[in-house]
Scaffold this motif. Structure first.
Motif, PDB file in Angstrom:
ATOM      1  N   THR A  34      -7.613   8.461   0.857  1.00  0.00           N
ATOM      2  CA  THR A  34      -6.464   7.547   0.870  1.00  0.00           C
ATOM      3  C   THR A  34      -5.822   7.402   2.244  1.00  0.00           C
ATOM      4  N   ARG A  35      -5.937   8.420   3.121  1.00  0.00           N
ATOM      5  CA  ARG A  35      -5.266   8.342   4.432  1.00  0.00           C
ATOM      6  C   ARG A  35      -6.190   8.672   5.599  1.00  0.00           C
ATOM      7  N   THR A  52      -2.581   6.337  -3.748  1.00  0.00           N
ATOM      8  CA  THR A  52      -3.304   5.139  -4.170  1.00  0.00           C
ATOM      9  C   THR A  52      -4.118   4.554  -3.015  1.00  0.00           C
ATOM     10  N   ARG A  53      -5.138   3.821  -3.394  1.00  0.00           N
ATOM     11  CA  ARG A  53      -5.873   3.023  -2.417  1.00  0.00           C
ATOM     12  C   ARG A  53      -6.585   1.903  -3.154  1.00  0.00           C
TER      13      ARG A  53
END
Ligand SMILES: Nc1nc2c(ncn2[C@@H]2O[C@H](COP(=O)(O)OP(=O)(O)OP(=O)(O)O)[C@@H](O)[C@H]2O)c(=O)[nH]1
Ligand SMILES: [Mg+2]
Length: 217
Positions: A34-35, A52-53
């Motif tokens: 996600t990051r 979330t993604r």
């Protein structure tokens, strides 16, 4: 404002849960996906977190809401609440610690006891970068996945190996199940794809076992 709007612009929202023993790398798989972040000194998760993604599957935007909890019993979120509404799961073990592989059966039972039988399960052997410390062979894990009708991949959150593939494969498979259902008015389970081994991506070690009979009861 624009970013907020963009984030809410999706066709499907899928809840996916991460499970597996403490220290196998669940939180780092999540942060990598996600990051694009990894931490060598991450602390044990307490309670529940999610991130979330959104990704594209065919011409649709699929937003994944991925839940992460503690592997340790005393830090875990309430079991039924954690699993509620989940349509996908990554069941993670650590390829360098055999006990985490042995415990997978228990995790799978808990997962199946609390979720819909159509849930898409990806069995994930993480820390594949630690080649000299390997304690679980790829063959044993693959055999387990075939027996249990789950997908399987080895990953490294550290080296970003297969992390993207593992999550996107789960999301595309969920999408496939959901969209076929939507199309199939008669809800005939025979219309769903059945077992064969498929290759994902270009790497040799990227393989997934297509879920057999995932949607028959
Ligand atoms: N070498 C290597 N180390 C990893 C990898 N993924 C995670 N780790 C390390 O393993 C340790 C545990 O990772 P976490 O992501 O916190 O594990 P977890 O499964 O979330 O653990 P709990 O929250 O206690 O359930 C950390 O020190 C990470 O840096 C990986 O792919 N390779
Ligand atoms: Mg964690």
């Amino acid at each position: 404002m624009a970013a907020y709007r963009a984030d809410d612009d999706y066709d499907y929202l899928f809840k996916v849960v991460l499970i597996g023993d403490s220290g196998v790398g669940k939180s780092n798989l999540l942060s990598r996906f996600t990051r694009n972040e990894f931490s060598l000194e991450s602390k044990s998760t307490i309670g529940v977190e999610f991130a979330t993604r959104s990704i594209h599957v065919d011409d649709k935007i699929v937003k994944a809401q991925i839940w992460d909890t503690a592997g340790q019993e005393r830090y875990r979120a309430i079991t039924s609440a954690y699993y509620r509404g989940a349509v996908g799961a990554l069941l993670v073990y650590d390829v360098t610690r055999h006990v985490t592989f042995e415990n997978v059966e228990r995790w799978l039972k808990e997962l199946r006891d609390h979720t819909d039988s159509n849930i898409v399960i990806m069995f994930v052997g993480n820390k594949a970068d630690l080649r000299h410390l390997r304690a679980v062979s790829t063959e044993d894990a693959k055999a387990f996945a075939e027996r249990e009708n789950t997908f399987f991949m080895e990953t490294s959150a550290l080296e970003s190996m297969n992390v993207e593939n593992a999550f996107t494969e789960v999301l595309s498979q969920i999408y496939r199940v959901v969209s076929r259902k939507a199309l199939d008015i008669g809800d005939d389970p025979a219309a769903l794809p059945k077992g064969q081994t498929i290759n994902v991506g270009s790497k040799d070690d990227v393989s997934a076992v297509k879920k057999v009979g995932c949607c028959s009861n």
